[in-house]
Design a protein around this motif. Structure first.
Motif, PDB file in Angstrom:
ATOM      1  N   ILE B 115      30.226 -37.233  14.361  1.00 45.53           N
ATOM      2  CA  ILE B 115      29.888 -35.809  14.474  1.00 45.53           C
ATOM      3  C   ILE B 115      28.722 -35.619  15.448  1.00 45.53           C
ATOM      4  N   LYS B 116      27.670 -36.439  15.273  1.00 48.21           N
ATOM      5  CA  LYS B 116      26.481 -36.272  16.137  1.00 48.21           C
ATOM      6  C   LYS B 116      26.839 -36.517  17.602  1.00 48.21           C
ATOM      7  N   LYS B 117      27.692 -37.524  17.835  1.00 43.47           N
ATOM      8  CA  LYS B 117      28.082 -37.821  19.225  1.00 43.47           C
ATOM      9  C   LYS B 117      28.979 -36.723  19.777  1.00 43.47           C
ATOM     10  N   GLY B 118      29.791 -36.128  18.901  1.00 42.01           N
ATOM     11  CA  GLY B 118      30.620 -35.001  19.324  1.00 42.01           C
ATOM     12  C   GLY B 118      29.747 -33.833  19.781  1.00 42.01           C
ATOM     13  N   ILE B 119      28.673 -33.596  19.037  1.00 39.94           N
ATOM     14  CA  ILE B 119      27.720 -32.538  19.414  1.00 39.94           C
ATOM     15  C   ILE B 119      27.066 -32.886  20.753  1.00 39.94           C
ATOM     16  N   LEU B 120      26.738 -34.179  20.896  1.00 37.22           N
ATOM     17  CA  LEU B 120      26.100 -34.639  22.148  1.00 37.22           C
ATOM     18  C   LEU B 120      27.050 -34.481  23.336  1.00 37.22           C
ATOM     19  N   VAL B 121      28.328 -34.733  23.099  1.00 33.05           N
ATOM     20  CA  VAL B 121      29.337 -34.544  24.165  1.00 33.05           C
ATOM     21  C   VAL B 121      29.317 -33.087  24.627  1.00 33.05           C
ATOM     22  N   GLY B 122      29.272 -32.168  23.662  1.00 34.81           N
ATOM     23  CA  GLY B 122      29.236 -30.739  23.988  1.00 34.81           C
ATOM     24  C   GLY B 122      28.007 -30.375  24.802  1.00 34.81           C
ATOM     25  N   ILE B 123      26.856 -30.877  24.355  1.00 35.15           N
ATOM     26  CA  ILE B 123      25.599 -30.529  25.034  1.00 35.15           C
ATOM     27  C   ILE B 123      25.566 -31.120  26.447  1.00 35.15           C
ATOM     28  N   ILE B 124      25.948 -32.405  26.565  1.00 32.98           N
ATOM     29  CA  ILE B 124      25.911 -33.059  27.885  1.00 32.98           C
ATOM     30  C   ILE B 124      26.915 -32.399  28.831  1.00 32.98           C
ATOM     31  N   SER B 125      28.087 -32.045  28.324  1.00 33.28           N
ATOM     32  CA  SER B 125      29.091 -31.383  29.179  1.00 33.28           C
ATOM     33  C   SER B 125      28.569 -30.052  29.689  1.00 33.28           C
ATOM     34  N   PHE B 126      27.914 -29.287  28.799  1.00 37.31           N
ATOM     35  CA  PHE B 126      27.331 -28.005  29.218  1.00 37.31           C
ATOM     36  C   PHE B 126      26.280 -28.232  30.300  1.00 37.31           C
ATOM     37  N   GLY B 127      25.407 -29.202  30.053  1.00 38.42           N
ATOM     38  CA  GLY B 127      24.348 -29.505  31.024  1.00 38.42           C
ATOM     39  C   GLY B 127      24.901 -29.925  32.370  1.00 38.42           C
ATOM     40  N   LEU B 128      25.962 -30.751  32.331  1.00 33.16           N
ATOM     41  CA  LEU B 128      26.560 -31.224  33.586  1.00 33.16           C
ATOM     42  C   LEU B 128      27.206 -30.089  34.364  1.00 33.16           C
ATOM     43  N   LEU B 129      27.914 -29.213  33.627  1.00 29.51           N
ATOM     44  CA  LEU B 129      28.561 -28.078  34.303  1.00 29.51           C
ATOM     45  C   LEU B 129      27.508 -27.178  34.955  1.00 29.51           C
ATOM     46  N   LEU B 130      26.390 -26.961  34.239  1.00 28.63           N
ATOM     47  CA  LEU B 130      25.308 -26.132  34.787  1.00 28.63           C
ATOM     48  C   LEU B 130      24.705 -26.782  36.027  1.00 28.63           C
ATOM     49  N   LEU B 131      24.492 -28.096  35.919  1.00 26.37           N
ATOM     50  CA  LEU B 131      23.911 -28.848  37.040  1.00 26.37           C
ATOM     51  C   LEU B 131      24.828 -28.830  38.257  1.00 26.37           C
TER      52      LEU B 131
END
Lengths: 160, 183
Positions: B115-131
């Motif tokens: 679950i925690k890694k799934g949340i991390l996937v979401g956060i990192i994907s958002f950050g990457l798209l923004l970047l």
């Protein structure tokens, strides 16, 4: 009760999606699709609640009040899950867009439900179970789409 | 003398065995860390890949031929900006953005199996798209990026709300995916 409710949800979602696709391809009328979803929500909820009531009543140790309570919960849960498919038709103007979004949403909920069912099993093949459920739903939806189209065509030929 | 040399041999054998054990533990630890990071990276790559494929094929409805003829900077900005402004584009009937974010993060969560890694996937994907969105703007055409945000503001949208909704969907879907396949 919970596992029976969850398994009932999977079938309810497939029925709701099939009815929605069949009605929208056959009639292309929002009102017809919306009324179909409401009817399915009531029928599916009621039939599952009634089955739960009858199965609980066979156990004489269970109190009547508890039986009614559990049956009500089953009805409310199933009806709520199916009634949520109304929302795309309320917020999106075109019936095709609303149907497509409802299909995507229904398949997503179905994959979560089927994944949860797979987790309860001894041989936990979660992704495989999800793919099976979603694949079966897609096949059923495709068939009902063509059935709806075919019925509309027949009525067109008959001049009704 | 013979006994002493036997004892020495035994000691050196024990030392060798201990060193091997420590070496094996370190290798196992490295493999576990690599395995954990590897799954996370694959989850993020899968998430972003699926999001962009759905945006290109369903939302923008581009075929390979159309992609070639499209104005490159605008296309690249579009595919990184559109997923991060879901409420804005949803009011125009582009529901497939919801599908893109949900399916991408869900599959990313299924891959990472926690679950925690799934949340991390979401956060990192958002950050990457923004970047990536800002990277395309700064590297190719910053005016086009400003034009996109002017368009979004002119539609009466709140950029912060858009970001919150998009990251919320990515995190939720990632967590659900991770929860289903967790061991």
């Amino acid at each position: 009760m919970v596992s029976a409710t969850i398994q009932g949800l999977a079938s309810g979602i497939i029925v709701a999606l099939a009815i929605m696709v069949g009605l929208s391809s056959g009639t292309e009328a929002k009102v017809v699709v919306l009324s179909g979803i409401v009817v399915v929500a009531f029928v599916e909820g009621f039939s599952d609640a009634f089955s739960e009531y009858l199965s609980q009543r066979t156990d004489h140790t269970v109190k009547t009040r508890k039986v009614w309570k559990e049956a009500s919960i089953v009805f409310a849960t199933k009806a709520a899950i199916i009634l949520q498919f109304i929302l795309p038709f309320l917020f999106l103007s075109k019936i095709e867009e609303a149907t497509q979004f409802a299909i995507f949403w229904g398949l997503f909920i179905l994959s979560i439900v089927s994944g949860h069912i797979a987790r309860q099993q001894v041989n936990r093949r979660i992704v495989r179970t999800m793919v099976l459920y979603v694949g079966a739903a897609i096949i059923i939806i495709t068939i009902t789409y063509f059935i709806g189209d075919f019925v509309a065509y027949i009525f067109f030929l008959l001049g009704i | 003398m013979a006994k002493a040399s036997e004892a020495d041999t035994k000691k050196s054998d024990e030392k060798k065995a201990d060193k091997e054990k420590i070496g094996k533990k370190k290798t196992d630890k490295k493999k576990t860390v690599k395995g954990k990071l590897g799954k996370l990276i694959i989850g993020v790559v899968a998430c972003i890949g699926i999001v962009e494929m759905i945006i290109l094929l369903l939302t923008l409805q581009l075929s390979t031929g159309k992609v070639d003829s499209y104005i490159t900077t605008t296309l690249w900005q579009a595919i990184f900006i559109i997923p991060l402004h879901l409420p804005t584009f949803l009011t125009s009937g582009m529901w497939s953005i919801t599908a893109a974010l949900t399916i991408g993060a869900f599959i990313g969560g299924l891959i990472v199996k926690k679950i925690k890694k799934g949340i991390l996937v979401g956060i990192i994907s958002f950050g990457l798209l923004l970047l990536l969105q800002f990277a395309v703007g700064f590297l190719f055409d910053f005016n086009a990026l400003i034009a996109w945000y002017s368009l979004i503001s002119s539609l009466g949208s709140n950029v912060i709300l858009d970001f919150l909704v998009s990251i919320g969907i990515l995190i939720t879907a990632g967590a659900i995916g991770g929860a289903l396949t967790r061991e």
